[in-house]
Design a protein around this motif. Sequence first.
Motif, PDB file in Angstrom:
ATOM      1  N   ALA A  45       1.094  -1.020  -0.069  1.00  0.00           N
ATOM      2  CA  ALA A  45       0.124   0.241   0.129  1.00  0.00           C
ATOM      3  C   ALA A  45       0.960   0.824  -0.015  1.00  0.00           C
ATOM      4  O   ALA A  45       0.399   2.301  -1.252  1.00  0.00           O
ATOM      5  N   ALA A  46       2.082   1.240   1.112  1.00  0.00           N
ATOM      6  CA  ALA A  46       2.480   3.238   1.481  1.00  0.00           C
ATOM      7  C   ALA A  46       3.695   2.739  -0.139  1.00  0.00           C
ATOM      8  O   ALA A  46       3.991   3.586  -0.452  1.00  0.00           O
ATOM      9  N   SER A  47       4.281   1.908  -1.019  1.00  0.00           N
ATOM     10  CA  SER A  47       4.876   1.634  -2.102  1.00  0.00           C
ATOM     11  C   SER A  47       4.758   1.969  -2.972  1.00  0.00           C
ATOM     12  O   SER A  47       5.089   3.302  -3.795  1.00  0.00           O
ATOM     13  N   HIS A  48       2.806   1.928  -3.194  1.00  0.00           N
ATOM     14  CA  HIS A  48       1.926   2.464  -4.552  1.00  0.00           C
ATOM     15  C   HIS A  48       1.841   3.913  -4.477  1.00  0.00           C
ATOM     16  O   HIS A  48       1.869   4.797  -5.120  1.00  0.00           O
TER      17      HIS A  48
ATOM     18  N   ARG B 181       4.106  12.078  -0.614  1.00  0.00           N
ATOM     19  CA  ARG B 181       5.472  12.026   0.437  1.00  0.00           C
ATOM     20  C   ARG B 181       5.227  11.781   1.518  1.00  0.00           C
ATOM     21  O   ARG B 181       6.010  12.003   2.575  1.00  0.00           O
ATOM     22  N   ARG B 182       4.382  12.662   1.663  1.00  0.00           N
ATOM     23  CA  ARG B 182       3.222  13.017   2.979  1.00  0.00           C
ATOM     24  C   ARG B 182       2.493  12.602   3.429  1.00  0.00           C
ATOM     25  O   ARG B 182       1.156  11.672   3.507  1.00  0.00           O
ATOM     26  N   LEU B 183       2.524  11.153   4.009  1.00  0.00           N
ATOM     27  CA  LEU B 183       1.469   9.592   3.914  1.00  0.00           C
ATOM     28  C   LEU B 183       0.885   9.758   5.054  1.00  0.00           C
ATOM     29  O   LEU B 183       1.580  10.016   6.062  1.00  0.00           O
ATOM     30  N   ALA B 184      -0.006   9.240   5.242  1.00  0.00           N
ATOM     31  CA  ALA B 184      -0.685   8.964   6.912  1.00  0.00           C
ATOM     32  C   ALA B 184      -1.045   7.820   7.611  1.00  0.00           C
ATOM     33  O   ALA B 184      -2.084   7.164   6.166  1.00  0.00           O
ATOM     34  N   PHE B 185      -1.165   7.575   7.990  1.00  0.00           N
ATOM     35  CA  PHE B 185      -1.666   5.781   8.354  1.00  0.00           C
ATOM     36  C   PHE B 185      -2.183   6.141   9.421  1.00  0.00           C
ATOM     37  O   PHE B 185      -2.353   6.712  10.332  1.00  0.00           O
TER      38      PHE B 185
ATOM     39  N   ASP C 244       1.219  -5.010  12.594  1.00  0.00           N
ATOM     40  CA  ASP C 244       1.520  -5.930  11.164  1.00  0.00           C
ATOM     41  C   ASP C 244       1.538  -4.526   9.359  1.00  0.00           C
ATOM     42  O   ASP C 244       2.500  -4.305   8.739  1.00  0.00           O
ATOM     43  N   ARG C 245       0.940  -3.728   9.505  1.00  0.00           N
ATOM     44  CA  ARG C 245       0.817  -3.010   8.380  1.00  0.00           C
ATOM     45  C   ARG C 245       0.730  -1.961   8.556  1.00  0.00           C
ATOM     46  O   ARG C 245       1.994  -1.636   7.507  1.00  0.00           O
ATOM     47  N   LEU C 246       1.139  -1.623  10.006  1.00  0.00           N
ATOM     48  CA  LEU C 246       1.642   0.005   9.931  1.00  0.00           C
ATOM     49  C   LEU C 246       3.044  -0.561   9.837  1.00  0.00           C
ATOM     50  O   LEU C 246       3.943   0.241   9.201  1.00  0.00           O
ATOM     51  N   ARG C 247       3.818  -2.165  10.193  1.00  0.00           N
ATOM     52  CA  ARG C 247       5.159  -1.996  10.002  1.00  0.00           C
ATOM     53  C   ARG C 247       5.398  -2.400   8.560  1.00  0.00           C
ATOM     54  O   ARG C 247       6.533  -1.480   8.601  1.00  0.00           O
ATOM     55  N   GLY C 248       4.887  -2.864   7.784  1.00  0.00           N
ATOM     56  CA  GLY C 248       4.856  -2.489   6.648  1.00  0.00           C
ATOM     57  C   GLY C 248       5.035  -1.491   6.093  1.00  0.00           C
ATOM     58  O   GLY C 248       6.638  -1.140   5.153  1.00  0.00           O
ATOM     59  N   ALA C 249       4.203  -0.028   6.259  1.00  0.00           N
ATOM     60  CA  ALA C 249       4.457   1.016   5.552  1.00  0.00           C
ATOM     61  C   ALA C 249       5.496   1.612   6.225  1.00  0.00           C
ATOM     62  O   ALA C 249       6.542   2.536   5.387  1.00  0.00           O
ATOM     63  N   GLN C 250       6.064   1.030   7.244  1.00  0.00           N
ATOM     64  CA  GLN C 250       6.949   2.414   7.392  1.00  0.00           C
ATOM     65  C   GLN C 250       8.198   1.835   7.100  1.00  0.00           C
ATOM     66  O   GLN C 250       9.477   2.726   7.188  1.00  0.00           O
ATOM     67  N   ALA C 251       8.472   0.207   7.066  1.00  0.00           N
ATOM     68  CA  ALA C 251       9.806  -0.083   6.572  1.00  0.00           C
ATOM     69  C   ALA C 251       9.446   0.585   4.282  1.00  0.00           C
ATOM     70  O   ALA C 251      10.737   1.060   4.633  1.00  0.00           O
ATOM     71  N   ALA C 252       8.605   0.623   3.928  1.00  0.00           N
ATOM     72  CA  ALA C 252       8.617   0.908   2.830  1.00  0.00           C
ATOM     73  C   ALA C 252       8.984   2.725   2.597  1.00  0.00           C
ATOM     74  O   ALA C 252       9.254   3.566   1.718  1.00  0.00           O
ATOM     75  N   VAL C 253       7.649   3.855   3.484  1.00  0.00           N
ATOM     76  CA  VAL C 253       8.529   4.849   3.950  1.00  0.00           C
ATOM     77  C   VAL C 253       9.940   5.668   4.122  1.00  0.00           C
ATOM     78  O   VAL C 253      10.797   5.746   2.903  1.00  0.00           O
ATOM     79  N   ALA C 254      10.796   4.900   4.650  1.00  0.00           N
ATOM     80  CA  ALA C 254      11.900   4.496   5.336  1.00  0.00           C
ATOM     81  C   ALA C 254      12.844   4.512   4.294  1.00  0.00           C
ATOM     82  O   ALA C 254      14.595   4.938   4.484  1.00  0.00           O
TER      83      ALA C 254
ATOM     84  N   LEU D 265       5.633   9.573   7.144  1.00  0.00           N
ATOM     85  CA  LEU D 265       5.037   8.720   8.295  1.00  0.00           C
ATOM     86  C   LEU D 265       3.689   9.209   8.764  1.00  0.00           C
ATOM     87  O   LEU D 265       4.686   9.086  10.367  1.00  0.00           O
ATOM     88  N   GLU D 266       2.353   9.545   8.708  1.00  0.00           N
ATOM     89  CA  GLU D 266       2.233  10.846  10.103  1.00  0.00           C
ATOM     90  C   GLU D 266       1.406   9.428  10.826  1.00  0.00           C
ATOM     91  O   GLU D 266       0.806   8.647   9.917  1.00  0.00           O
ATOM     92  N   ILE D 267       1.026   9.178  11.758  1.00  0.00           N
ATOM     93  CA  ILE D 267       0.597   7.767  12.287  1.00  0.00           C
ATOM     94  C   ILE D 267      -0.841   8.460  13.504  1.00  0.00           C
ATOM     95  O   ILE D 267      -0.543   9.283  14.161  1.00  0.00           O
ATOM     96  N   ILE D 268      -1.836   7.946  12.797  1.00  0.00           N
ATOM     97  CA  ILE D 268      -3.236   8.626  12.993  1.00  0.00           C
ATOM     98  C   ILE D 268      -3.991   7.784  13.553  1.00  0.00           C
ATOM     99  O   ILE D 268      -4.141   6.762  12.733  1.00  0.00           O
ATOM    100  N   GLU D 269      -3.636   7.512  14.983  1.00  0.00           N
ATOM    101  CA  GLU D 269      -4.268   6.420  15.768  1.00  0.00           C
ATOM    102  C   GLU D 269      -5.785   6.432  16.124  1.00  0.00           C
ATOM    103  O   GLU D 269      -6.671   7.368  16.520  1.00  0.00           O
TER     104      GLU D 269
END
Length: 337
Positions: A168-171, A178-182, A194-204, A211-215
């Motif tokens: 998702a994040a890579s796409h 460039r300013r992504l939010a989860f 797990d989904r957040l972890r995958g997104a963080q890896a792509a953004v890193a 990547l902003e985290i909106i919980e």
Amino acid sequence: MAVGVKDVAAAAGVSVGTVSNVLNRPDRVSVKTVERVQDAIRALGFVRNDAARQLRAGRSRSIGLVVPDIGNPFFADVARGAEDRAADAGMTVLLGNSDDDVDRQSAHLELFQEQRINGILLTPASDDLAAIGRFAEGGVPVVLVDREVEEGALSSVSVDDVEGGRLAASHLLEAGRRRLAFVGGPRSIHQVADRLRGAQAAVAAVPEATLEIIERPSLTVLQGRAAGEALVEREVDRRPDAVFAANDLLAVGLLQAFSFGSGIRVPDDIAMVGYDDIDFAAAAVVSLSSVRQPARELGWTGVDLLLKQLDGVDHDRRVRFQPELIVRDSSRARSDS
């Protein structure tokens, strides 16, 4: 007064044993006698007492399934897949909704145990699997659904959610965002983390990306709308240019907030990707890009693993599916206007 086997036998002019054979072993009875007993059953409105029969047999013809939210179309599809495979085996599925509450989950499991079900499919409400493991140790097979377990007595059928988050994040990054939010939560839910972890890896992997985290406290349309309304209130330069929602219900709520006179255009101002690819995703006000999970296959495979354990068949105890990104209008490239 309830009609019993003796009443059926008297009406059909046969013995109680003959009625039992018609119900359980009709091949041992002549066709004419079967017809006479069935006529009596229909005339009297007899309903067999399966509970008593199951107690005598020591097992029922049922499988227990506990999910965290049956209102989520994803879990409804999981249940449908489980029912399809169980029906192939002449069995039924008893469904429980835990609301991600450990006490409610325990109550369902205890009830299933009292009903002498053949096995349990479970999306656990917490990481503590010790109590669940005791079912397996006691001879009741357990398969975790939408949750992976790496060791121990429990079987599992799952999806690689870390890879799903990365997809998702890579796409979104490949589309120039460039300013992504989860948007998701709580992070105590294994799949969300797990989904957040995958997104963080792509953004890193993209130096200028953030990547902003909106919980949120739950994965519902209302929580998605609340998150969207908060983003609408921000100054334009403080908004993300892309949002990855932890499931499609959140994404639908976000789309609603952006669409009701906010001035935010999807995908031009904010691109979006959801998760699960429920039926609503393609039919949303802006068709929603989403990471597809094979929901029905998860339920079908979970029951298949249970049946193989019951039959003593040697098999893979852990099955992991790969997610697939489905691209729709919500994440297409910006228009030129």
